[in-house]
Design a protein around this motif. Structure first.
Motif, PDB file in Angstrom:
ATOM      1  N   ASP A   1      12.414   3.565  -1.775  1.00 21.20           N
ATOM      2  CA  ASP A   1      13.417   4.615  -1.531  1.00 21.20           C
ATOM      3  C   ASP A   1      14.297   4.310  -0.317  1.00 21.20           C
TER       4      ASP A   1
ATOM      5  N   GLU B   1      13.563   4.113   2.814  1.00 23.94           N
ATOM      6  CA  GLU B   1      13.327   5.099   3.876  1.00 23.94           C
ATOM      7  C   GLU B   1      12.605   4.478   5.076  1.00 23.94           C
ATOM      8  N   LEU B   2      12.570   3.163   5.128  1.00 20.36           N
ATOM      9  CA  LEU B   2      11.919   2.501   6.265  1.00 20.36           C
ATOM     10  C   LEU B   2      12.970   1.903   7.191  1.00 20.36           C
TER      11      LEU B   2
ATOM     12  N   GLN C   1       6.269  -1.955 -11.448  1.00 20.11           N
ATOM     13  CA  GLN C   1       5.711  -0.797 -12.149  1.00 20.11           C
ATOM     14  C   GLN C   1       6.290   0.500 -11.588  1.00 20.11           C
ATOM     15  N   ARG C   2       6.436   0.530 -10.277  1.00 19.25           N
ATOM     16  CA  ARG C   2       6.951   1.732  -9.636  1.00 19.25           C
ATOM     17  C   ARG C   2       8.403   1.979 -10.035  1.00 19.25           C
TER      18      ARG C   2
ATOM     19  N   LYS D   1       9.768   1.101 -12.801  1.00 17.20           N
ATOM     20  CA  LYS D   1       9.756   1.587 -14.184  1.00 17.20           C
ATOM     21  C   LYS D   1       9.426   3.085 -14.213  1.00 17.20           C
ATOM     22  N   LEU D   2       8.462   3.453 -13.380  1.00 18.09           N
ATOM     23  CA  LEU D   2       8.062   4.871 -13.337  1.00 18.09           C
ATOM     24  C   LEU D   2       9.246   5.750 -12.925  1.00 18.09           C
ATOM     25  N   ILE D   3       9.959   5.302 -11.898  1.00 19.00           N
ATOM     26  CA  ILE D   3      11.090   6.091 -11.405  1.00 19.00           C
ATOM     27  C   ILE D   3      12.163   6.224 -12.491  1.00 19.00           C
TER      28      ILE D   3
ATOM     29  N   GLY E   1       0.815  -1.213   0.000  1.00 17.27           N
ATOM     30  CA  GLY E   1       0.000   0.000   0.000  1.00 17.27           C
ATOM     31  C   GLY E   1       0.846   1.260   0.000  1.00 17.27           C
ATOM     32  N   SER E   2       0.557   2.128   0.976  1.00 11.77           N
ATOM     33  CA  SER E   2       1.215   3.441   0.979  1.00 11.77           C
ATOM     34  C   SER E   2       2.690   3.371   1.358  1.00 11.77           C
ATOM     35  N   LEU E   3       3.143   2.197   1.806  1.00 15.55           N
ATOM     36  CA  LEU E   3       4.563   2.080   2.166  1.00 15.55           C
ATOM     37  C   LEU E   3       5.433   1.742   0.959  1.00 15.55           C
ATOM     38  N   LEU E   4       4.778   1.545  -0.180  1.00 16.79           N
ATOM     39  CA  LEU E   4       5.504   1.140  -1.387  1.00 16.79           C
ATOM     40  C   LEU E   4       6.662   2.086  -1.708  1.00 16.79           C
ATOM     41  N   ASP E   5       6.370   3.387  -1.712  1.00 13.21           N
ATOM     42  CA  ASP E   5       7.412   4.356  -2.098  1.00 13.21           C
ATOM     43  C   ASP E   5       8.540   4.408  -1.075  1.00 13.21           C
ATOM     44  N   ALA E   6       8.156   4.438   0.204  1.00 13.48           N
ATOM     45  CA  ALA E   6       9.180   4.480   1.251  1.00 13.48           C
ATOM     46  C   ALA E   6      10.054   3.233   1.204  1.00 13.48           C
TER      47      ALA E   6
END
Lengths: 193, 184
Positions: free
Chosen positions: A14, A16-17, A41-42, A44-46, A6-11
């Motif tokens: 990166d 950052e956890l 997918q994330r 690839k986006l980055i 969920g929302s922890l995907l980006d952290a």
């Protein structure tokens, strides 16, 4: 971990956890195809976002800096800020050390010279108001003690003299090294600009 | 951690704070590329970016005595640059909505160079259409490589807000760029 990232995907991507959380997510992702796809997918986006064209410059660095400098109005520095006082104190250190060394050496040599001249000591002591006639002229500490009425200095002998001169010299050299390092650092930055 | 000035001589900052214009010129040269990069990614126009960067540096000069040496000069400068760019965009450019952008994904015209250029332009447009607050976070993270803590310090927001804005921005971008994501 029963739920998806969920929302922890980006952290997570990166880094950052906390290590504990990172490990928990890694364990979950290992068995979760949905999250694996999300992460892919994330990533690839980055990569897509980072593939940005370079910024088209209007002016070169030097031209830009010249434009800015031509627009700068003189700005009065804040008088007596805490940092300003510290800076002034730092700059005063070598002057104070030099003054102390000169004072000690002058008193020592002059005092000894006056002791050689018959009656020279009495003549000099008599000419300085506030100094008792019985003090040793070659002793800078005695002179300071009597002139400024500071009575907590230790007795002055040749060993005290050597130690004091050593401490002052080392402090002075240390100050010079730090100052030189700062100058080098500034110059290096200027060269790099 | 962004709370020190390891990337630039503190001595240079101190001299500039004392009113040394030469030292400030050195700081301008040192941070020129990074500030231009940030404001360009924020407003997407080289002339607006140049204007924003100039205003930002002048503002930095005017408020330099307020800067605390214990904090990061770069992050302080970024904050001024982002605020300035945001002000300029509001005055100069009409709002572009993400929903109004038509993607030209999956087009194959045989010329890889042209395709790449089109894709980059499209990405630029989509990034520019993000809300200012989310765009600032994306720019600092993707184009300047700042950590979450540094972004929080730069934008004066909490780490939680950094995470949620970044999450929102990347979700929106993934949605808008889904065509490209599928083809890669």
């Amino acid at each position: 971990m029963s739920d998806h990232i969920g929302s922890l995907l980006d952290a997570y991507l990166d880094h950052e956890l906390s290590p504990v959380r990172m490990r928990a997510i890694e364990d979950h992702v290992a068995d979760c195809e949905f999250c694996q796809k999300e992460i892919e997918q994330r990533r690839k986006l980055i990569v897509l976002l980072k593939d940005a064209p370079p910024v088209p410059a209007v002016h070169s660095k030097d031209q830009f800096a010249a434009i800015i400098q031509s627009q700068l109005m003189p700005r009065p520095a804040k008088p007596w800020t805490y940092q300003g006082v510290l800076r002034l104190g730092w700059q005063a250190v070598p002057v104070a050390l030099l003054f102390t060394i000169i004072f000690i050496q002058t008193v020592f040599w002059l005092g000894n010279a006056m002791l050689i001249i018959p009656g020279g000591s009495d003549m000099l002591l008599g000419s300085i108001p506030g100094l008792p006639i019985e003090i040793n002229l070659s002793d800078p500490i005695q002179i300071v003690v009597n002139l400024f009425r500071i009575y907590y200095f230790p007795a002055w002998d040749w060993l005290t003299g050597i130690i004091a001169t050593l401490i002052i010299s080392i402090t002075y050299i240390a100050w010079m090294i730090i100052w030189w390092g700062q100058q080098q650092s500034t110059n290096n930055h200027r060269m790099a600009l | 951690m962004g709370s020190s000035n390891t990337d630039v001589s503190t001595d240079l900052i101190v001299k500039a704070q004392q009113g040394d214009q030469e030292a400030f010129g050195d700081l301008v040269r040192y941070f020129h590329d990074r500030v231009i990069n940030v404001v360009y990614r924020m407003c997407g126009d080289r002339y607006l970016a140049e204007e924003a960067a100039q205003i930002a540096f002048i503002k930095a000069w005017q408020h330099l005595s307020d800067f605390r040496l214990q904090t990061s000069f770069r992050n302080w400068l970024y904050r001024i640059a982002i605020n300035t760019a945001t002000d300029i965009i509001r005055k100069e450019k009409p709002d572009e909505n993400l929903d109004d952008i038509q993607l030209i994904s999956n087009q194959e015209n045989g010329d890889t160079h042209v395709e790449n250029e089109e894709r980059r332009q499209q990405i630029r447009k989509v990034v520019l259409a993000l809300p200012d607050a989310s765009r600032a976070v994306i720019v600092l993270r993707e184009y300047e490589g700042l950590s979450y803590r540094e972004i929080a310090e730069t934008l004066d927001i909490s780490m939680g807000t950094v995470m949620s804005r970044l999450n929102y921005a990347r979700n929106r971008l993934a949605e808008m760029l889904s065509g490209y994501l599928e083809e890669t």
